[in-house]
Design a protein around this motif. Structure first.
Motif, short mmCIF file in Angstrom:
data_model
loop_
_atom_site.label_atom_id
_atom_site.label_comp_id
_atom_site.label_asym_id
_atom_site.label_seq_id
_atom_site.Cartn_x
_atom_site.Cartn_y
_atom_site.Cartn_z
N SER A 118 0.85 -1.33 -0.09
CA SER A 118 -0.18 0.10 0.10
C SER A 118 0.91 1.27 -0.01
O SER A 118 1.93 1.33 0.50
N ASP A 245 -8.23 -0.62 -2.94
CA ASP A 245 -6.63 -0.72 -3.25
C ASP A 245 -6.18 -1.91 -4.13
O ASP A 245 -6.21 -2.96 -3.55
N TRP A 248 -3.97 -4.79 -2.16
CA TRP A 248 -4.52 -5.42 -1.36
C TRP A 248 -5.50 -6.81 -2.06
O TRP A 248 -5.97 -6.46 -3.38
N THR A 555 -6.08 -0.24 6.25
CA THR A 555 -5.92 0.30 4.47
C THR A 555 -6.94 -0.42 3.65
O THR A 555 -7.42 0.09 2.72
N THR A 556 -7.41 -1.58 4.27
CA THR A 556 -8.73 -2.28 3.52
C THR A 556 -10.00 -1.80 3.85
O THR A 556 -10.73 -2.39 3.42
#
Length: 576
Positions: A118, A245, A248, A555-556
């Motif tokens: 990421s 993203d 991922w 971040t997911t």
């Protein structure tokens, strides 16, 4: 398998679909060939748009399969000249941009292993993953180059940094210069289906991040779930977009690669997510298929309750995963977006294993009805059970851990399975349990199954807690709170209590326009408690409510309840 046309709420082709399916995995398979090479060679499809790209500053472009393949060939040759060999790891630290797609294809056809990271990772997170994987090349753009260079001293194997996009002049090589020196031809390696293709590090919520090694065949294992969750993808005019993203599993395996596998265009947007921009992208590219996290759907629902009055929305399928959608969001998608949410469940290690497929009203569209709040049924090809602590199947209605068998009902290996954790044999062994001669992968996620085989998510095993002897999962309480107009998002965790062991505490993000209509926090706390108490069991209502500006998220897009739980434990320690 023709079926009579029935309303989506009644029609159910599940049993016929599931029982008739068998895996057929070729001995050799390469993701780059399947997702780009074959389309680029065919004169009928070589000039077809594969990827639309858009930057938040307004720049837009469209890229054909032929262009992506030619650039991937150049990069493959360049990487080989830099010493990258079959099985080597190459880090890709870039957002949704065309160079990310090209890099993946180039690495796969070289026989190397792509390690997507990421762009949000800081130097410490990057250093751990690059050093642990022993990657020898990293490709970064302007969003990540500073952090990659800061991490580099801790990465002894990182020999080369390639600077892409706006990062030119800041790495060992510039992307454009490197590719310009190579010819647009390359003889791809013939990889076995079982060979490693991708190394994705898990979020590390229960310890150091683990690198899940994913084989080429895993893409095939994803396809039954993708096709079903996207209501029989592909169709003639399908266009895919997801904010997930591409670094991922959700973005790479649930969006980018499956869309390209079927030769259909996908939209890549480089910029921060907002509800307004999401609606604009759906309209501008006439998006028909999408994957949206529940968090994104909640934002869109609150920002624009009636989107079809403002935007031309052409969605025909919507998949969601990561958290339970809940009845409120489910109803909004059905009524406001005009699509039934197909919830899905999977993990980095074994993705796209459970979900829904909304049946359409003609005999060409098979499926099964989605039930609001259910994560669905096992997709064709995947054998799934809910098991107890002893590894035995749970009775309908009982909570247990979701487990997936390494073989399908016909005894064929399930191709969706990962190869193991990178340099962590103990963790790999701990992921599995043996029963009756079969190997089962334990997910760590809790669910209950109903009499019709639908699974109902109850949270991560470490999210469930007890209060006064009652077993409590956060999902049901969070979904109830979300129905209140003042609540934009929320998370429920245990707060240590000397008498009850723990009490239910809710961290709530308010919708500003609604919150201002209440007179003070105390009145709103009472209002929300009464709202939950009136709909759930008495022991489930939040004894404590705290208003915060935003929830801690991975971040997911998953809520980090562990962060809030540790916060409450620390506070309790200070009080003691």
């Amino acid at each position: 398998m023709a079926a009579a046309a029935l309303p989506a709420s009644r029609r159910d082709d599940y049993r016929a679909l599931y029982e008739s399916f068998r895996w057929e995995i070729p001995p050799h398979f390469n993701i780059a060939e399947a997702c780009c090479g074959r389309w680029a060679r065919d004169p009928a499809t070589m000039d077809r748009i594969a990827v639309y790209t858009e930057h938040e500053d307004g720049r837009r472009n469209a890229h054909t399969f032929a262009h992506i393949q030619a650039e991937a060939n150049r990069l493959s040759a360049a990487l080989r000249a830099l010493g990258v060999a079959r099985g080597d790891r190459v880090a890709i630290v870039m957002p949704q941009r065309i160079e990310t797609v090209i890099a993946h294809m180039a690495i796969y056809q070289l026989g190397a292993i792509a390690m997507p990271l990421s762009m949000l990772f800081g130097p410490e997170a990057l250093a751990y993953r690059i050093a642990h994987s022993e990657a020898n090349v990293a490709i970064a753009d302007e969003t990540s180059i500073d952090n990659v260079l800061a991490a580099r001293p801790e990465c002894p194997t990182l020999a080369t940094v390639i600077a892409a996009g706006g990062a030119h002049g800041r790495g060992d090589h510039d992307w454009d210069v490197l590719l310009a020196a190579q010819l647009p031809t390359f003889v791809a390696e013939q990889t076995k289906a079982d060979e490693a293709a991708v190394l994705i590090y898990t979020s590390g919520t229960t310890g150091p991040p683990k690198g899940a090694l994913i084989p080429h065949r895993a893409l095939i294992g994803n396809l039954t779930g993708f096709v079903c969750s996207q209501n029989w993808y592909p169709q003639d005019d399908d266009v895919f977009w997801s904010p997930a993203d591409w670094a991922w599993t959700g973005g790479l395996w649930d969006a980018l690669m499956p869309a390209l596998y079927f030769g259909k265009p996908i939209v890549g947007y480089q910029g921060r997510f907002s509800a307004e921009r999401a609606f604009e992208l759906l309209e501008r590219y006439a998006v028909t298929n999408t994957f949206l996290f529940p968090t994104a759907l909640k934002q869109m629902m609150k920002a624009c309750p009636e989107p079809r009055q403002r935007y031309d929305i052409r969605l025909r399928a919507l998949m969601s995963a990561g958290e339970a959608v809940g009845e409120t969001v489910f109803g909004w998608c059905r009524d406001a977006l005009g699509v039934i949410v197909n919830e899905m469940f999977g993990q980095t290690e074994i993705n796209y294993i459970v979900g829904n497929c909304t049946a359409q009203n003609d005999d060409k569209q098979l499926g099964w009805p989605a039930r609001p709040g259910s994560m669905g049924r096992p997709y064709p090809g995947h054998r799934v059970q809910v098991i107890d602590d002893e590894g035995q199947p749970c009775a309908p209605g009982e909570d247990g851990e979701v487990a997936v068998c390494a073989t399908d009902s016909a005894g064929h290996p399930d191709p969706v399975f990962f190869l193991g954790y990178w340099k962590n044999e103990a963790a790999t062994a701990g992921k599995y349990a043996e029963r009756d001669g079969l190997r089962w992968c334990r997910t760590g996620d809790l669910a209950r199954v109903d009499a019709d085989g639908y699974l109902w998510y109850q949270g991560r095993a470490d999210d469930v807690f007890k209060s006064s002897g009652y077993r409590i999962g956060p999902s049901e309480i969070e979904n109830c709170l979300l129905k209140h107009p003042a609540v934009s998002n929320c998370a429920v965790v245990p707060s240590p209590d000397p008498e009850r062991g723990a009490v239910v505490k809710a961290f709530v993000v308010l919708t500003p326009s609604v919150a201002r209509s209440f007179d003070g926090d105390a009145a709103l706390v009472t209002e929300l408690q009464a709202h939950v108490r009136g709909q759930l069991a008495p022991y489930e209502y939040p004894k404590a409510i705290e208003f915060i500006d935003q929830l801690p998220m991975t971040t997911t897009g998953k809520i980090q309840r562990r962060v809030l739980r540790l916060l409450e434990e620390a506070r309790a320690g200070k009080r003691a």
